[in-house]
Design an enzyme around this catalytic site. Structure first.
Site, PDB file in Angstrom:
ATOM      1  CE  LYS A 193       8.089  43.093  44.487  1.00  0.00           C
ATOM      2  NZ  LYS A 193       7.402  44.394  44.529  1.00  0.00           N
ATOM      3  CG  ASN A 222       6.868  51.720  45.983  1.00  0.00           C
ATOM      4  OD1 ASN A 222       7.807  51.396  45.267  1.00  0.00           O
ATOM      5  ND2 ASN A 222       7.034  52.206  47.213  1.00  0.00           N
ATOM      6  CE1 TYR A 277      10.490  41.988  47.096  1.00  0.00           C
ATOM      7  CE2 TYR A 277      11.845  40.987  45.390  1.00  0.00           C
ATOM      8  CZ  TYR A 277      11.299  42.115  45.987  1.00  0.00           C
ATOM      9  OH  TYR A 277      11.573  43.368  45.464  1.00  0.00           O
ATOM     10  CG  ASP A 330      -1.523  46.664  56.684  1.00  0.00           C
ATOM     11  OD1 ASP A 330      -1.196  46.216  55.565  1.00  0.00           O
ATOM     12  OD2 ASP A 330      -1.464  45.992  57.732  1.00  0.00           O
TER      13      ASP A 330
HETATM   14  N1  LIG Z   1      15.419  48.246  46.176  1.00  0.00           N
HETATM   15  C1  LIG Z   1      15.484  47.310  45.254  1.00  0.00           C
HETATM   16  O1  LIG Z   1      16.557  46.763  44.982  1.00  0.00           O
HETATM   17  C2  LIG Z   1      14.252  46.927  44.474  1.00  0.00           C
HETATM   18  C3  LIG Z   1      14.434  46.229  43.272  1.00  0.00           C
HETATM   19  C4  LIG Z   1      13.297  45.854  42.560  1.00  0.00           C
HETATM   20  C5  LIG Z   1      12.043  46.171  43.020  1.00  0.00           C
HETATM   21  N2  LIG Z   1      11.921  46.852  44.203  1.00  0.00           N
HETATM   22  C6  LIG Z   1      10.555  47.148  44.638  1.00  0.00           C
HETATM   23  O2  LIG Z   1      10.434  48.543  44.823  1.00  0.00           O
HETATM   24  C7  LIG Z   1       9.407  48.797  45.776  1.00  0.00           C
HETATM   25  C8  LIG Z   1       9.903  49.787  46.813  1.00  0.00           C
HETATM   26  O3  LIG Z   1      10.962  49.184  47.535  1.00  0.00           O
HETATM   27  P1  LIG Z   1      12.176  50.010  48.184  1.00  0.00           P
HETATM   28  O4  LIG Z   1      13.414  49.435  47.654  1.00  0.00           O
HETATM   29  O5  LIG Z   1      11.922  51.458  48.085  1.00  0.00           O
HETATM   30  O6  LIG Z   1      12.099  49.488  49.690  1.00  0.00           O
HETATM   31  P2  LIG Z   1      11.543  50.157  51.036  1.00  0.00           P
HETATM   32  O7  LIG Z   1      11.674  49.092  52.061  1.00  0.00           O
HETATM   33  O8  LIG Z   1      12.233  51.460  51.254  1.00  0.00           O
HETATM   34  O9  LIG Z   1      10.004  50.436  50.685  1.00  0.00           O
HETATM   35  C9  LIG Z   1       8.971  49.543  50.906  1.00  0.00           C
HETATM   36  C10 LIG Z   1       7.903  50.280  51.661  1.00  0.00           C
HETATM   37  O10 LIG Z   1       6.746  49.426  51.789  1.00  0.00           O
HETATM   38  C11 LIG Z   1       6.186  49.696  53.047  1.00  0.00           C
HETATM   39  N3  LIG Z   1       5.323  48.610  53.494  1.00  0.00           N
HETATM   40  C12 LIG Z   1       5.663  47.373  53.931  1.00  0.00           C
HETATM   41  N4  LIG Z   1       4.570  46.694  54.311  1.00  0.00           N
HETATM   42  C13 LIG Z   1       3.494  47.508  54.083  1.00  0.00           C
HETATM   43  C14 LIG Z   1       2.096  47.371  54.281  1.00  0.00           C
HETATM   44  N5  LIG Z   1       1.557  46.259  54.794  1.00  0.00           N
HETATM   45  N6  LIG Z   1       1.300  48.421  53.936  1.00  0.00           N
HETATM   46  C15 LIG Z   1       1.837  49.575  53.441  1.00  0.00           C
HETATM   47  N7  LIG Z   1       3.156  49.746  53.246  1.00  0.00           N
HETATM   48  C16 LIG Z   1       3.968  48.730  53.570  1.00  0.00           C
HETATM   49  C17 LIG Z   1       7.386  49.896  53.977  1.00  0.00           C
HETATM   50  O11 LIG Z   1       7.012  50.581  55.175  1.00  0.00           O
HETATM   51  C18 LIG Z   1       8.323  50.695  53.080  1.00  0.00           C
HETATM   52  O12 LIG Z   1       8.164  52.085  53.247  1.00  0.00           O
HETATM   53  C19 LIG Z   1       9.010  47.433  46.336  1.00  0.00           C
HETATM   54  O13 LIG Z   1       7.847  46.978  45.673  1.00  0.00           O
HETATM   55  C20 LIG Z   1      10.185  46.567  45.974  1.00  0.00           C
HETATM   56  O14 LIG Z   1       9.840  45.199  45.902  1.00  0.00           O
HETATM   57  C21 LIG Z   1      12.991  47.240  44.926  1.00  0.00           C
END
Ligand SMILES: NC(=O)c1ccc[n+]([C@@H]2O[C@H](COP(=O)([O-])OP(=O)(O)OC[C@H]3O[C@@H](n4cnc5c(N)ncnc54)[C@H](O)[C@@H]3O)[C@@H](O)[C@H]2O)c1
Length: 263
Positions: free
Chosen positions: A163, A95, A159, A68
């Protein structure tokens, strides 16, 4: 990419095969890195769509560790385990994030704010500090920020704030870790249809009285390159920033948005 073969790369929040974290580790695996999948225990326990199994299936040298990111104890134990297993840590990709809390500002609970900041920003700080203590010259940290690090979005105060803060952490830690020759950069993707991306587009499409498909079509039409992003787009940017080809780049926040975001 130059200089990635044999490096040890850890990506937080990478437990699910559909997420950006999986895409990033898959690309770093192709480049010859040894891989560390970390996520919440609940995410690692998912049998279908397990990132670890998929990466193992591709023949990469990979371990997984429950962590975590908002827990200092977990972060320290995780990095100690990586160093005990592989002997070093060269690349950390911050990430993990919470992106599903969308509410009008006046309805936000304090715990919503604290949860998001605790994972998205404090988690990255803990990994930066603890990895920075263990890394050798030539290592790097890459923060997965967002288009939401460059501009505001409605009903996403925690959020968007986390960021924007991540860019501040990127810049300041790039300076503080430069004497150790550790580089720190960020990538800023726009919409990618992962679990998080899907939840966000469902919420915002509903607000606008559209279907999620219509909403995503609207994004694609706004993007100069004419499509929404893929995990492989962000993964390629991360691999470049982690490689020796980016040896003189630090403190940067690189857009990966097909031209939608330009500053
Ligand atoms: N998908 C999008 O549109 C998008 C756009 C810009 C940025 N992002 C960023 O990309 C990254 C990955 O996001 P994604 O889209 O793959 O979403 P996702 O929800 O698939 O991945 C996020 C992961 O973070 C994990 N997580 C949450 N709380 C946690 C904690 N306390 N400790 C450890 N892990 C934890 C979740 O279990 C999940 O596997 C994030 O930082 C997100 O903000 C995503």
């Amino acid at each position: 990419m130059n200089g990635l073969a044999g490096k040890v790369a850890l990506c937080t929040g990478s437990g699910r095969a559909g997420g950006l974290g999986f895409g990033i580790l898959d690309r770093l695996g192709q480049e010859g890195c040894k891989l560390v999948v970390t996520d919440l225990p609940t995410a690692l326990a998912v049998e279908e769509g397990s990132s670890f199994s998929a990466l193992q299936g591709k023949g990469y040298d990979v371990i997984q560790i429950a962590c975590d990111v908002s827990s200092e104890v977990d972060v320290v134990a995780c990095l100690d385990q990586v160093v005990a297993h592989f002997g070093q840590i060269d690349i950390v990709v911050n990430n993990a994030a919470i992106g599903h809390i969308m509410k009008p500002l006046l309805e936000l609970e304090t715990h919503d704010w604290l949860n998001v900041i605790g994972v998205n920003l404090t988690g990255a700080f803990l990994f930066t500090r603890e990895a920075g203590k263990r890394m050798q010259a030539g290592s790097c940290i890459i923060n997965v920020a967002s288009q939401a690090a460059k501009t505001g979005f409605r009903q996403m105060a925690p959020y968007v704030s986390s960021k924007h803060g991540l860019i501040g952490l990127t810049r300041t830690s790039a300076i503080d870790l430069a004497p150790k020759q550790i580089r720190v950069n960020a990538v800023c993707p726009n919409h990618v249809t992962t679990d998080m991306g899907r939840q966000q587009s469902e919420y915002f499409s509903q607000l606008r009285g559209m279907t999620p498909e219509e909403y995503r079509k609207g994004i694609a039409e706004r993007v100069p390159l004419g499509r929404v992003g893929r995990p492989s787009d962000t993964a390629a940017a991360v691999a470049f920033l982690a490689s020796d080809d980016a040896a003189f780049i630090t403190g940067e926040a690189m857009n990966v948005s097909g031209g939608e975001e330009m500053h």
